[in-house]
Design a protein around this motif. Structure first.
Motif, PDB file in Angstrom:
ATOM      1  N   SER A  40      43.928  61.288 -13.462  1.00 59.62           N
ATOM      2  CA  SER A  40      45.291  60.911 -13.802  1.00 59.62           C
ATOM      3  C   SER A  40      45.989  60.295 -12.592  1.00 59.62           C
ATOM      4  O   SER A  40      45.539  60.431 -11.462  1.00 59.62           O
ATOM      5  CB  SER A  40      46.062  62.134 -14.292  1.00 59.62           C
ATOM      6  OG  SER A  40      46.254  63.041 -13.229  1.00 59.62           O
ATOM      7  N   GLY A  41      47.117  59.665 -12.843  1.00 60.11           N
ATOM      8  CA  GLY A  41      47.857  59.001 -11.778  1.00 60.11           C
ATOM      9  C   GLY A  41      48.332  59.933 -10.690  1.00 60.11           C
ATOM     10  O   GLY A  41      48.329  59.583  -9.513  1.00 60.11           O
ATOM     11  N   ASN A  42      48.717  61.153 -11.055  1.00 60.76           N
ATOM     12  CA  ASN A  42      49.216  62.093 -10.060  1.00 60.76           C
ATOM     13  C   ASN A  42      48.104  62.522  -9.111  1.00 60.76           C
ATOM     14  O   ASN A  42      48.293  62.528  -7.893  1.00 60.76           O
ATOM     15  CB  ASN A  42      49.819  63.317 -10.756  1.00 60.76           C
ATOM     16  CG  ASN A  42      50.522  64.231  -9.794  1.00 60.76           C
ATOM     17  OD1 ASN A  42      50.958  63.811  -8.734  1.00 60.76           O
ATOM     18  ND2 ASN A  42      50.618  65.489 -10.151  1.00 60.76           N
ATOM     19  N   LEU A  43      46.950  62.872  -9.636  1.00 59.31           N
ATOM     20  CA  LEU A  43      45.833  63.256  -8.780  1.00 59.31           C
ATOM     21  C   LEU A  43      45.358  62.066  -7.948  1.00 59.31           C
ATOM     22  O   LEU A  43      44.986  62.221  -6.790  1.00 59.31           O
ATOM     23  CB  LEU A  43      44.676  63.798  -9.611  1.00 59.31           C
ATOM     24  CG  LEU A  43      44.874  65.180 -10.210  1.00 59.31           C
ATOM     25  CD1 LEU A  43      43.673  65.570 -11.043  1.00 59.31           C
ATOM     26  CD2 LEU A  43      45.113  66.205  -9.135  1.00 59.31           C
ATOM     27  N   ARG A  44      45.390  60.913  -8.539  1.00 61.60           N
ATOM     28  CA  ARG A  44      45.004  59.704  -7.819  1.00 61.60           C
ATOM     29  C   ARG A  44      45.896  59.503  -6.593  1.00 61.60           C
ATOM     30  O   ARG A  44      45.415  59.224  -5.499  1.00 61.60           O
ATOM     31  CB  ARG A  44      45.119  58.526  -8.770  1.00 61.60           C
ATOM     32  CG  ARG A  44      44.852  57.200  -8.159  1.00 61.60           C
ATOM     33  CD  ARG A  44      45.091  56.120  -9.191  1.00 61.60           C
ATOM     34  NE  ARG A  44      43.981  55.223  -9.142  1.00 61.60           N
ATOM     35  CZ  ARG A  44      43.595  54.449 -10.111  1.00 61.60           C
ATOM     36  NH1 ARG A  44      44.220  54.459 -11.251  1.00 61.60           N
ATOM     37  NH2 ARG A  44      42.572  53.642  -9.968  1.00 61.60           N
ATOM     38  N   HIS A  45      47.181  59.678  -6.792  1.00 62.95           N
ATOM     39  CA  HIS A  45      48.132  59.553  -5.689  1.00 62.95           C
ATOM     40  C   HIS A  45      47.881  60.611  -4.624  1.00 62.95           C
ATOM     41  O   HIS A  45      47.941  60.324  -3.422  1.00 62.95           O
ATOM     42  CB  HIS A  45      49.564  59.663  -6.225  1.00 62.95           C
ATOM     43  CG  HIS A  45      50.599  59.652  -5.154  1.00 62.95           C
ATOM     44  ND1 HIS A  45      50.910  58.514  -4.439  1.00 62.95           N
ATOM     45  CD2 HIS A  45      51.380  60.639  -4.653  1.00 62.95           C
ATOM     46  CE1 HIS A  45      51.850  58.813  -3.548  1.00 62.95           C
ATOM     47  NE2 HIS A  45      52.133  60.090  -3.664  1.00 62.95           N
ATOM     48  N   GLN A  46      47.609  61.838  -5.043  1.00 64.61           N
ATOM     49  CA  GLN A  46      47.370  62.928  -4.088  1.00 64.61           C
ATOM     50  C   GLN A  46      46.130  62.661  -3.248  1.00 64.61           C
ATOM     51  O   GLN A  46      46.133  62.924  -2.036  1.00 64.61           O
ATOM     52  CB  GLN A  46      47.233  64.254  -4.819  1.00 64.61           C
ATOM     53  CG  GLN A  46      48.526  64.773  -5.382  1.00 64.61           C
ATOM     54  CD  GLN A  46      48.325  66.065  -6.149  1.00 64.61           C
ATOM     55  OE1 GLN A  46      47.234  66.617  -6.194  1.00 64.61           O
ATOM     56  NE2 GLN A  46      49.393  66.552  -6.749  1.00 64.61           N
ATOM     57  N   GLN A  49      46.936  59.918  -0.765  1.00 63.26           N
ATOM     58  CA  GLN A  49      47.821  60.439   0.284  1.00 63.26           C
ATOM     59  C   GLN A  49      47.039  61.314   1.255  1.00 63.26           C
ATOM     60  O   GLN A  49      47.269  61.268   2.462  1.00 63.26           O
ATOM     61  CB  GLN A  49      48.975  61.231  -0.357  1.00 63.26           C
ATOM     62  CG  GLN A  49      50.160  61.385   0.538  1.00 63.26           C
ATOM     63  CD  GLN A  49      50.767  60.052   0.943  1.00 63.26           C
ATOM     64  OE1 GLN A  49      50.802  59.093   0.178  1.00 63.26           O
ATOM     65  NE2 GLN A  49      51.247  59.984   2.153  1.00 63.26           N
ATOM     66  N   LYS A  89      41.744  69.358  -7.832  1.00 61.03           N
ATOM     67  CA  LYS A  89      42.922  70.037  -7.279  1.00 61.03           C
ATOM     68  C   LYS A  89      42.532  71.053  -6.219  1.00 61.03           C
ATOM     69  O   LYS A  89      43.180  71.172  -5.179  1.00 61.03           O
ATOM     70  CB  LYS A  89      43.705  70.721  -8.398  1.00 61.03           C
ATOM     71  CG  LYS A  89      44.433  69.762  -9.300  1.00 61.03           C
ATOM     72  CD  LYS A  89      45.126  70.498 -10.423  1.00 61.03           C
ATOM     73  CE  LYS A  89      45.750  69.531 -11.410  1.00 61.03           C
ATOM     74  NZ  LYS A  89      46.377  70.193 -12.536  1.00 61.03           N
TER      75      LYS A  89
END
Length: 120
Positions: A40-46, A49, A89
């Motif tokens: 997902s986009g959130n995990l991709r961003h994490q 980062q 995660k």
């Protein structure tokens, strides 16, 4: 705490299972790395980062920036096909732990240098 130092009770931590070298930590959290197409986009961003933060912190690594960059990049690429969000995660959390260890390493190095200047 850094490996090989004493904890709050004065016991040596070097034999504890959570006391791993930084390269061992790279292998552990690298599974979270380049699974960007499948997550997902959130995990991709994490993950991005995390990689950026590691590259930034690697500039001051004791063995040199090139050594750190090669090892980190290889660790991320090695496990680029990971797809399970829970595992990703968990590995991102491990990567954050590595970042904290690097920061502690740099602070310890700074402290030792200051101590050496005042108490030769």
């Amino acid at each position: 705490y850094i490996c090989g130092t004493n904890d709050k009770d004065g016991r040596q931590r070097s034999g504890s299972p959570e006391c791993l070298s930084l390269t061992e930590h790279f292998v552990v959290f690298a599974i979270a790395a380049f699974c960007l197409k499948k997550m997902s986009g959130n995990l991709r961003h994490q993950v991005r980062q995390l990689y950026k933060n590691l590259m930034y912190l690697g500039r001051e690594y004791p063995k040199g920036q090139d050594y750190f960059r090669q090892r980190c990049k290889a660790a991320f690429i090695k496990h680029k096909d990971e797809k399970e969000p829970e595992k990703i995660k968990m590995l991102i959390a491990r990567g954050e732990y590595v970042i904290k260890e690097l920061e502690a390493l740099y602070m310890l190095r700074k402290y030792r240098m200051l101590k050496k200047r005042y108490y030769p």
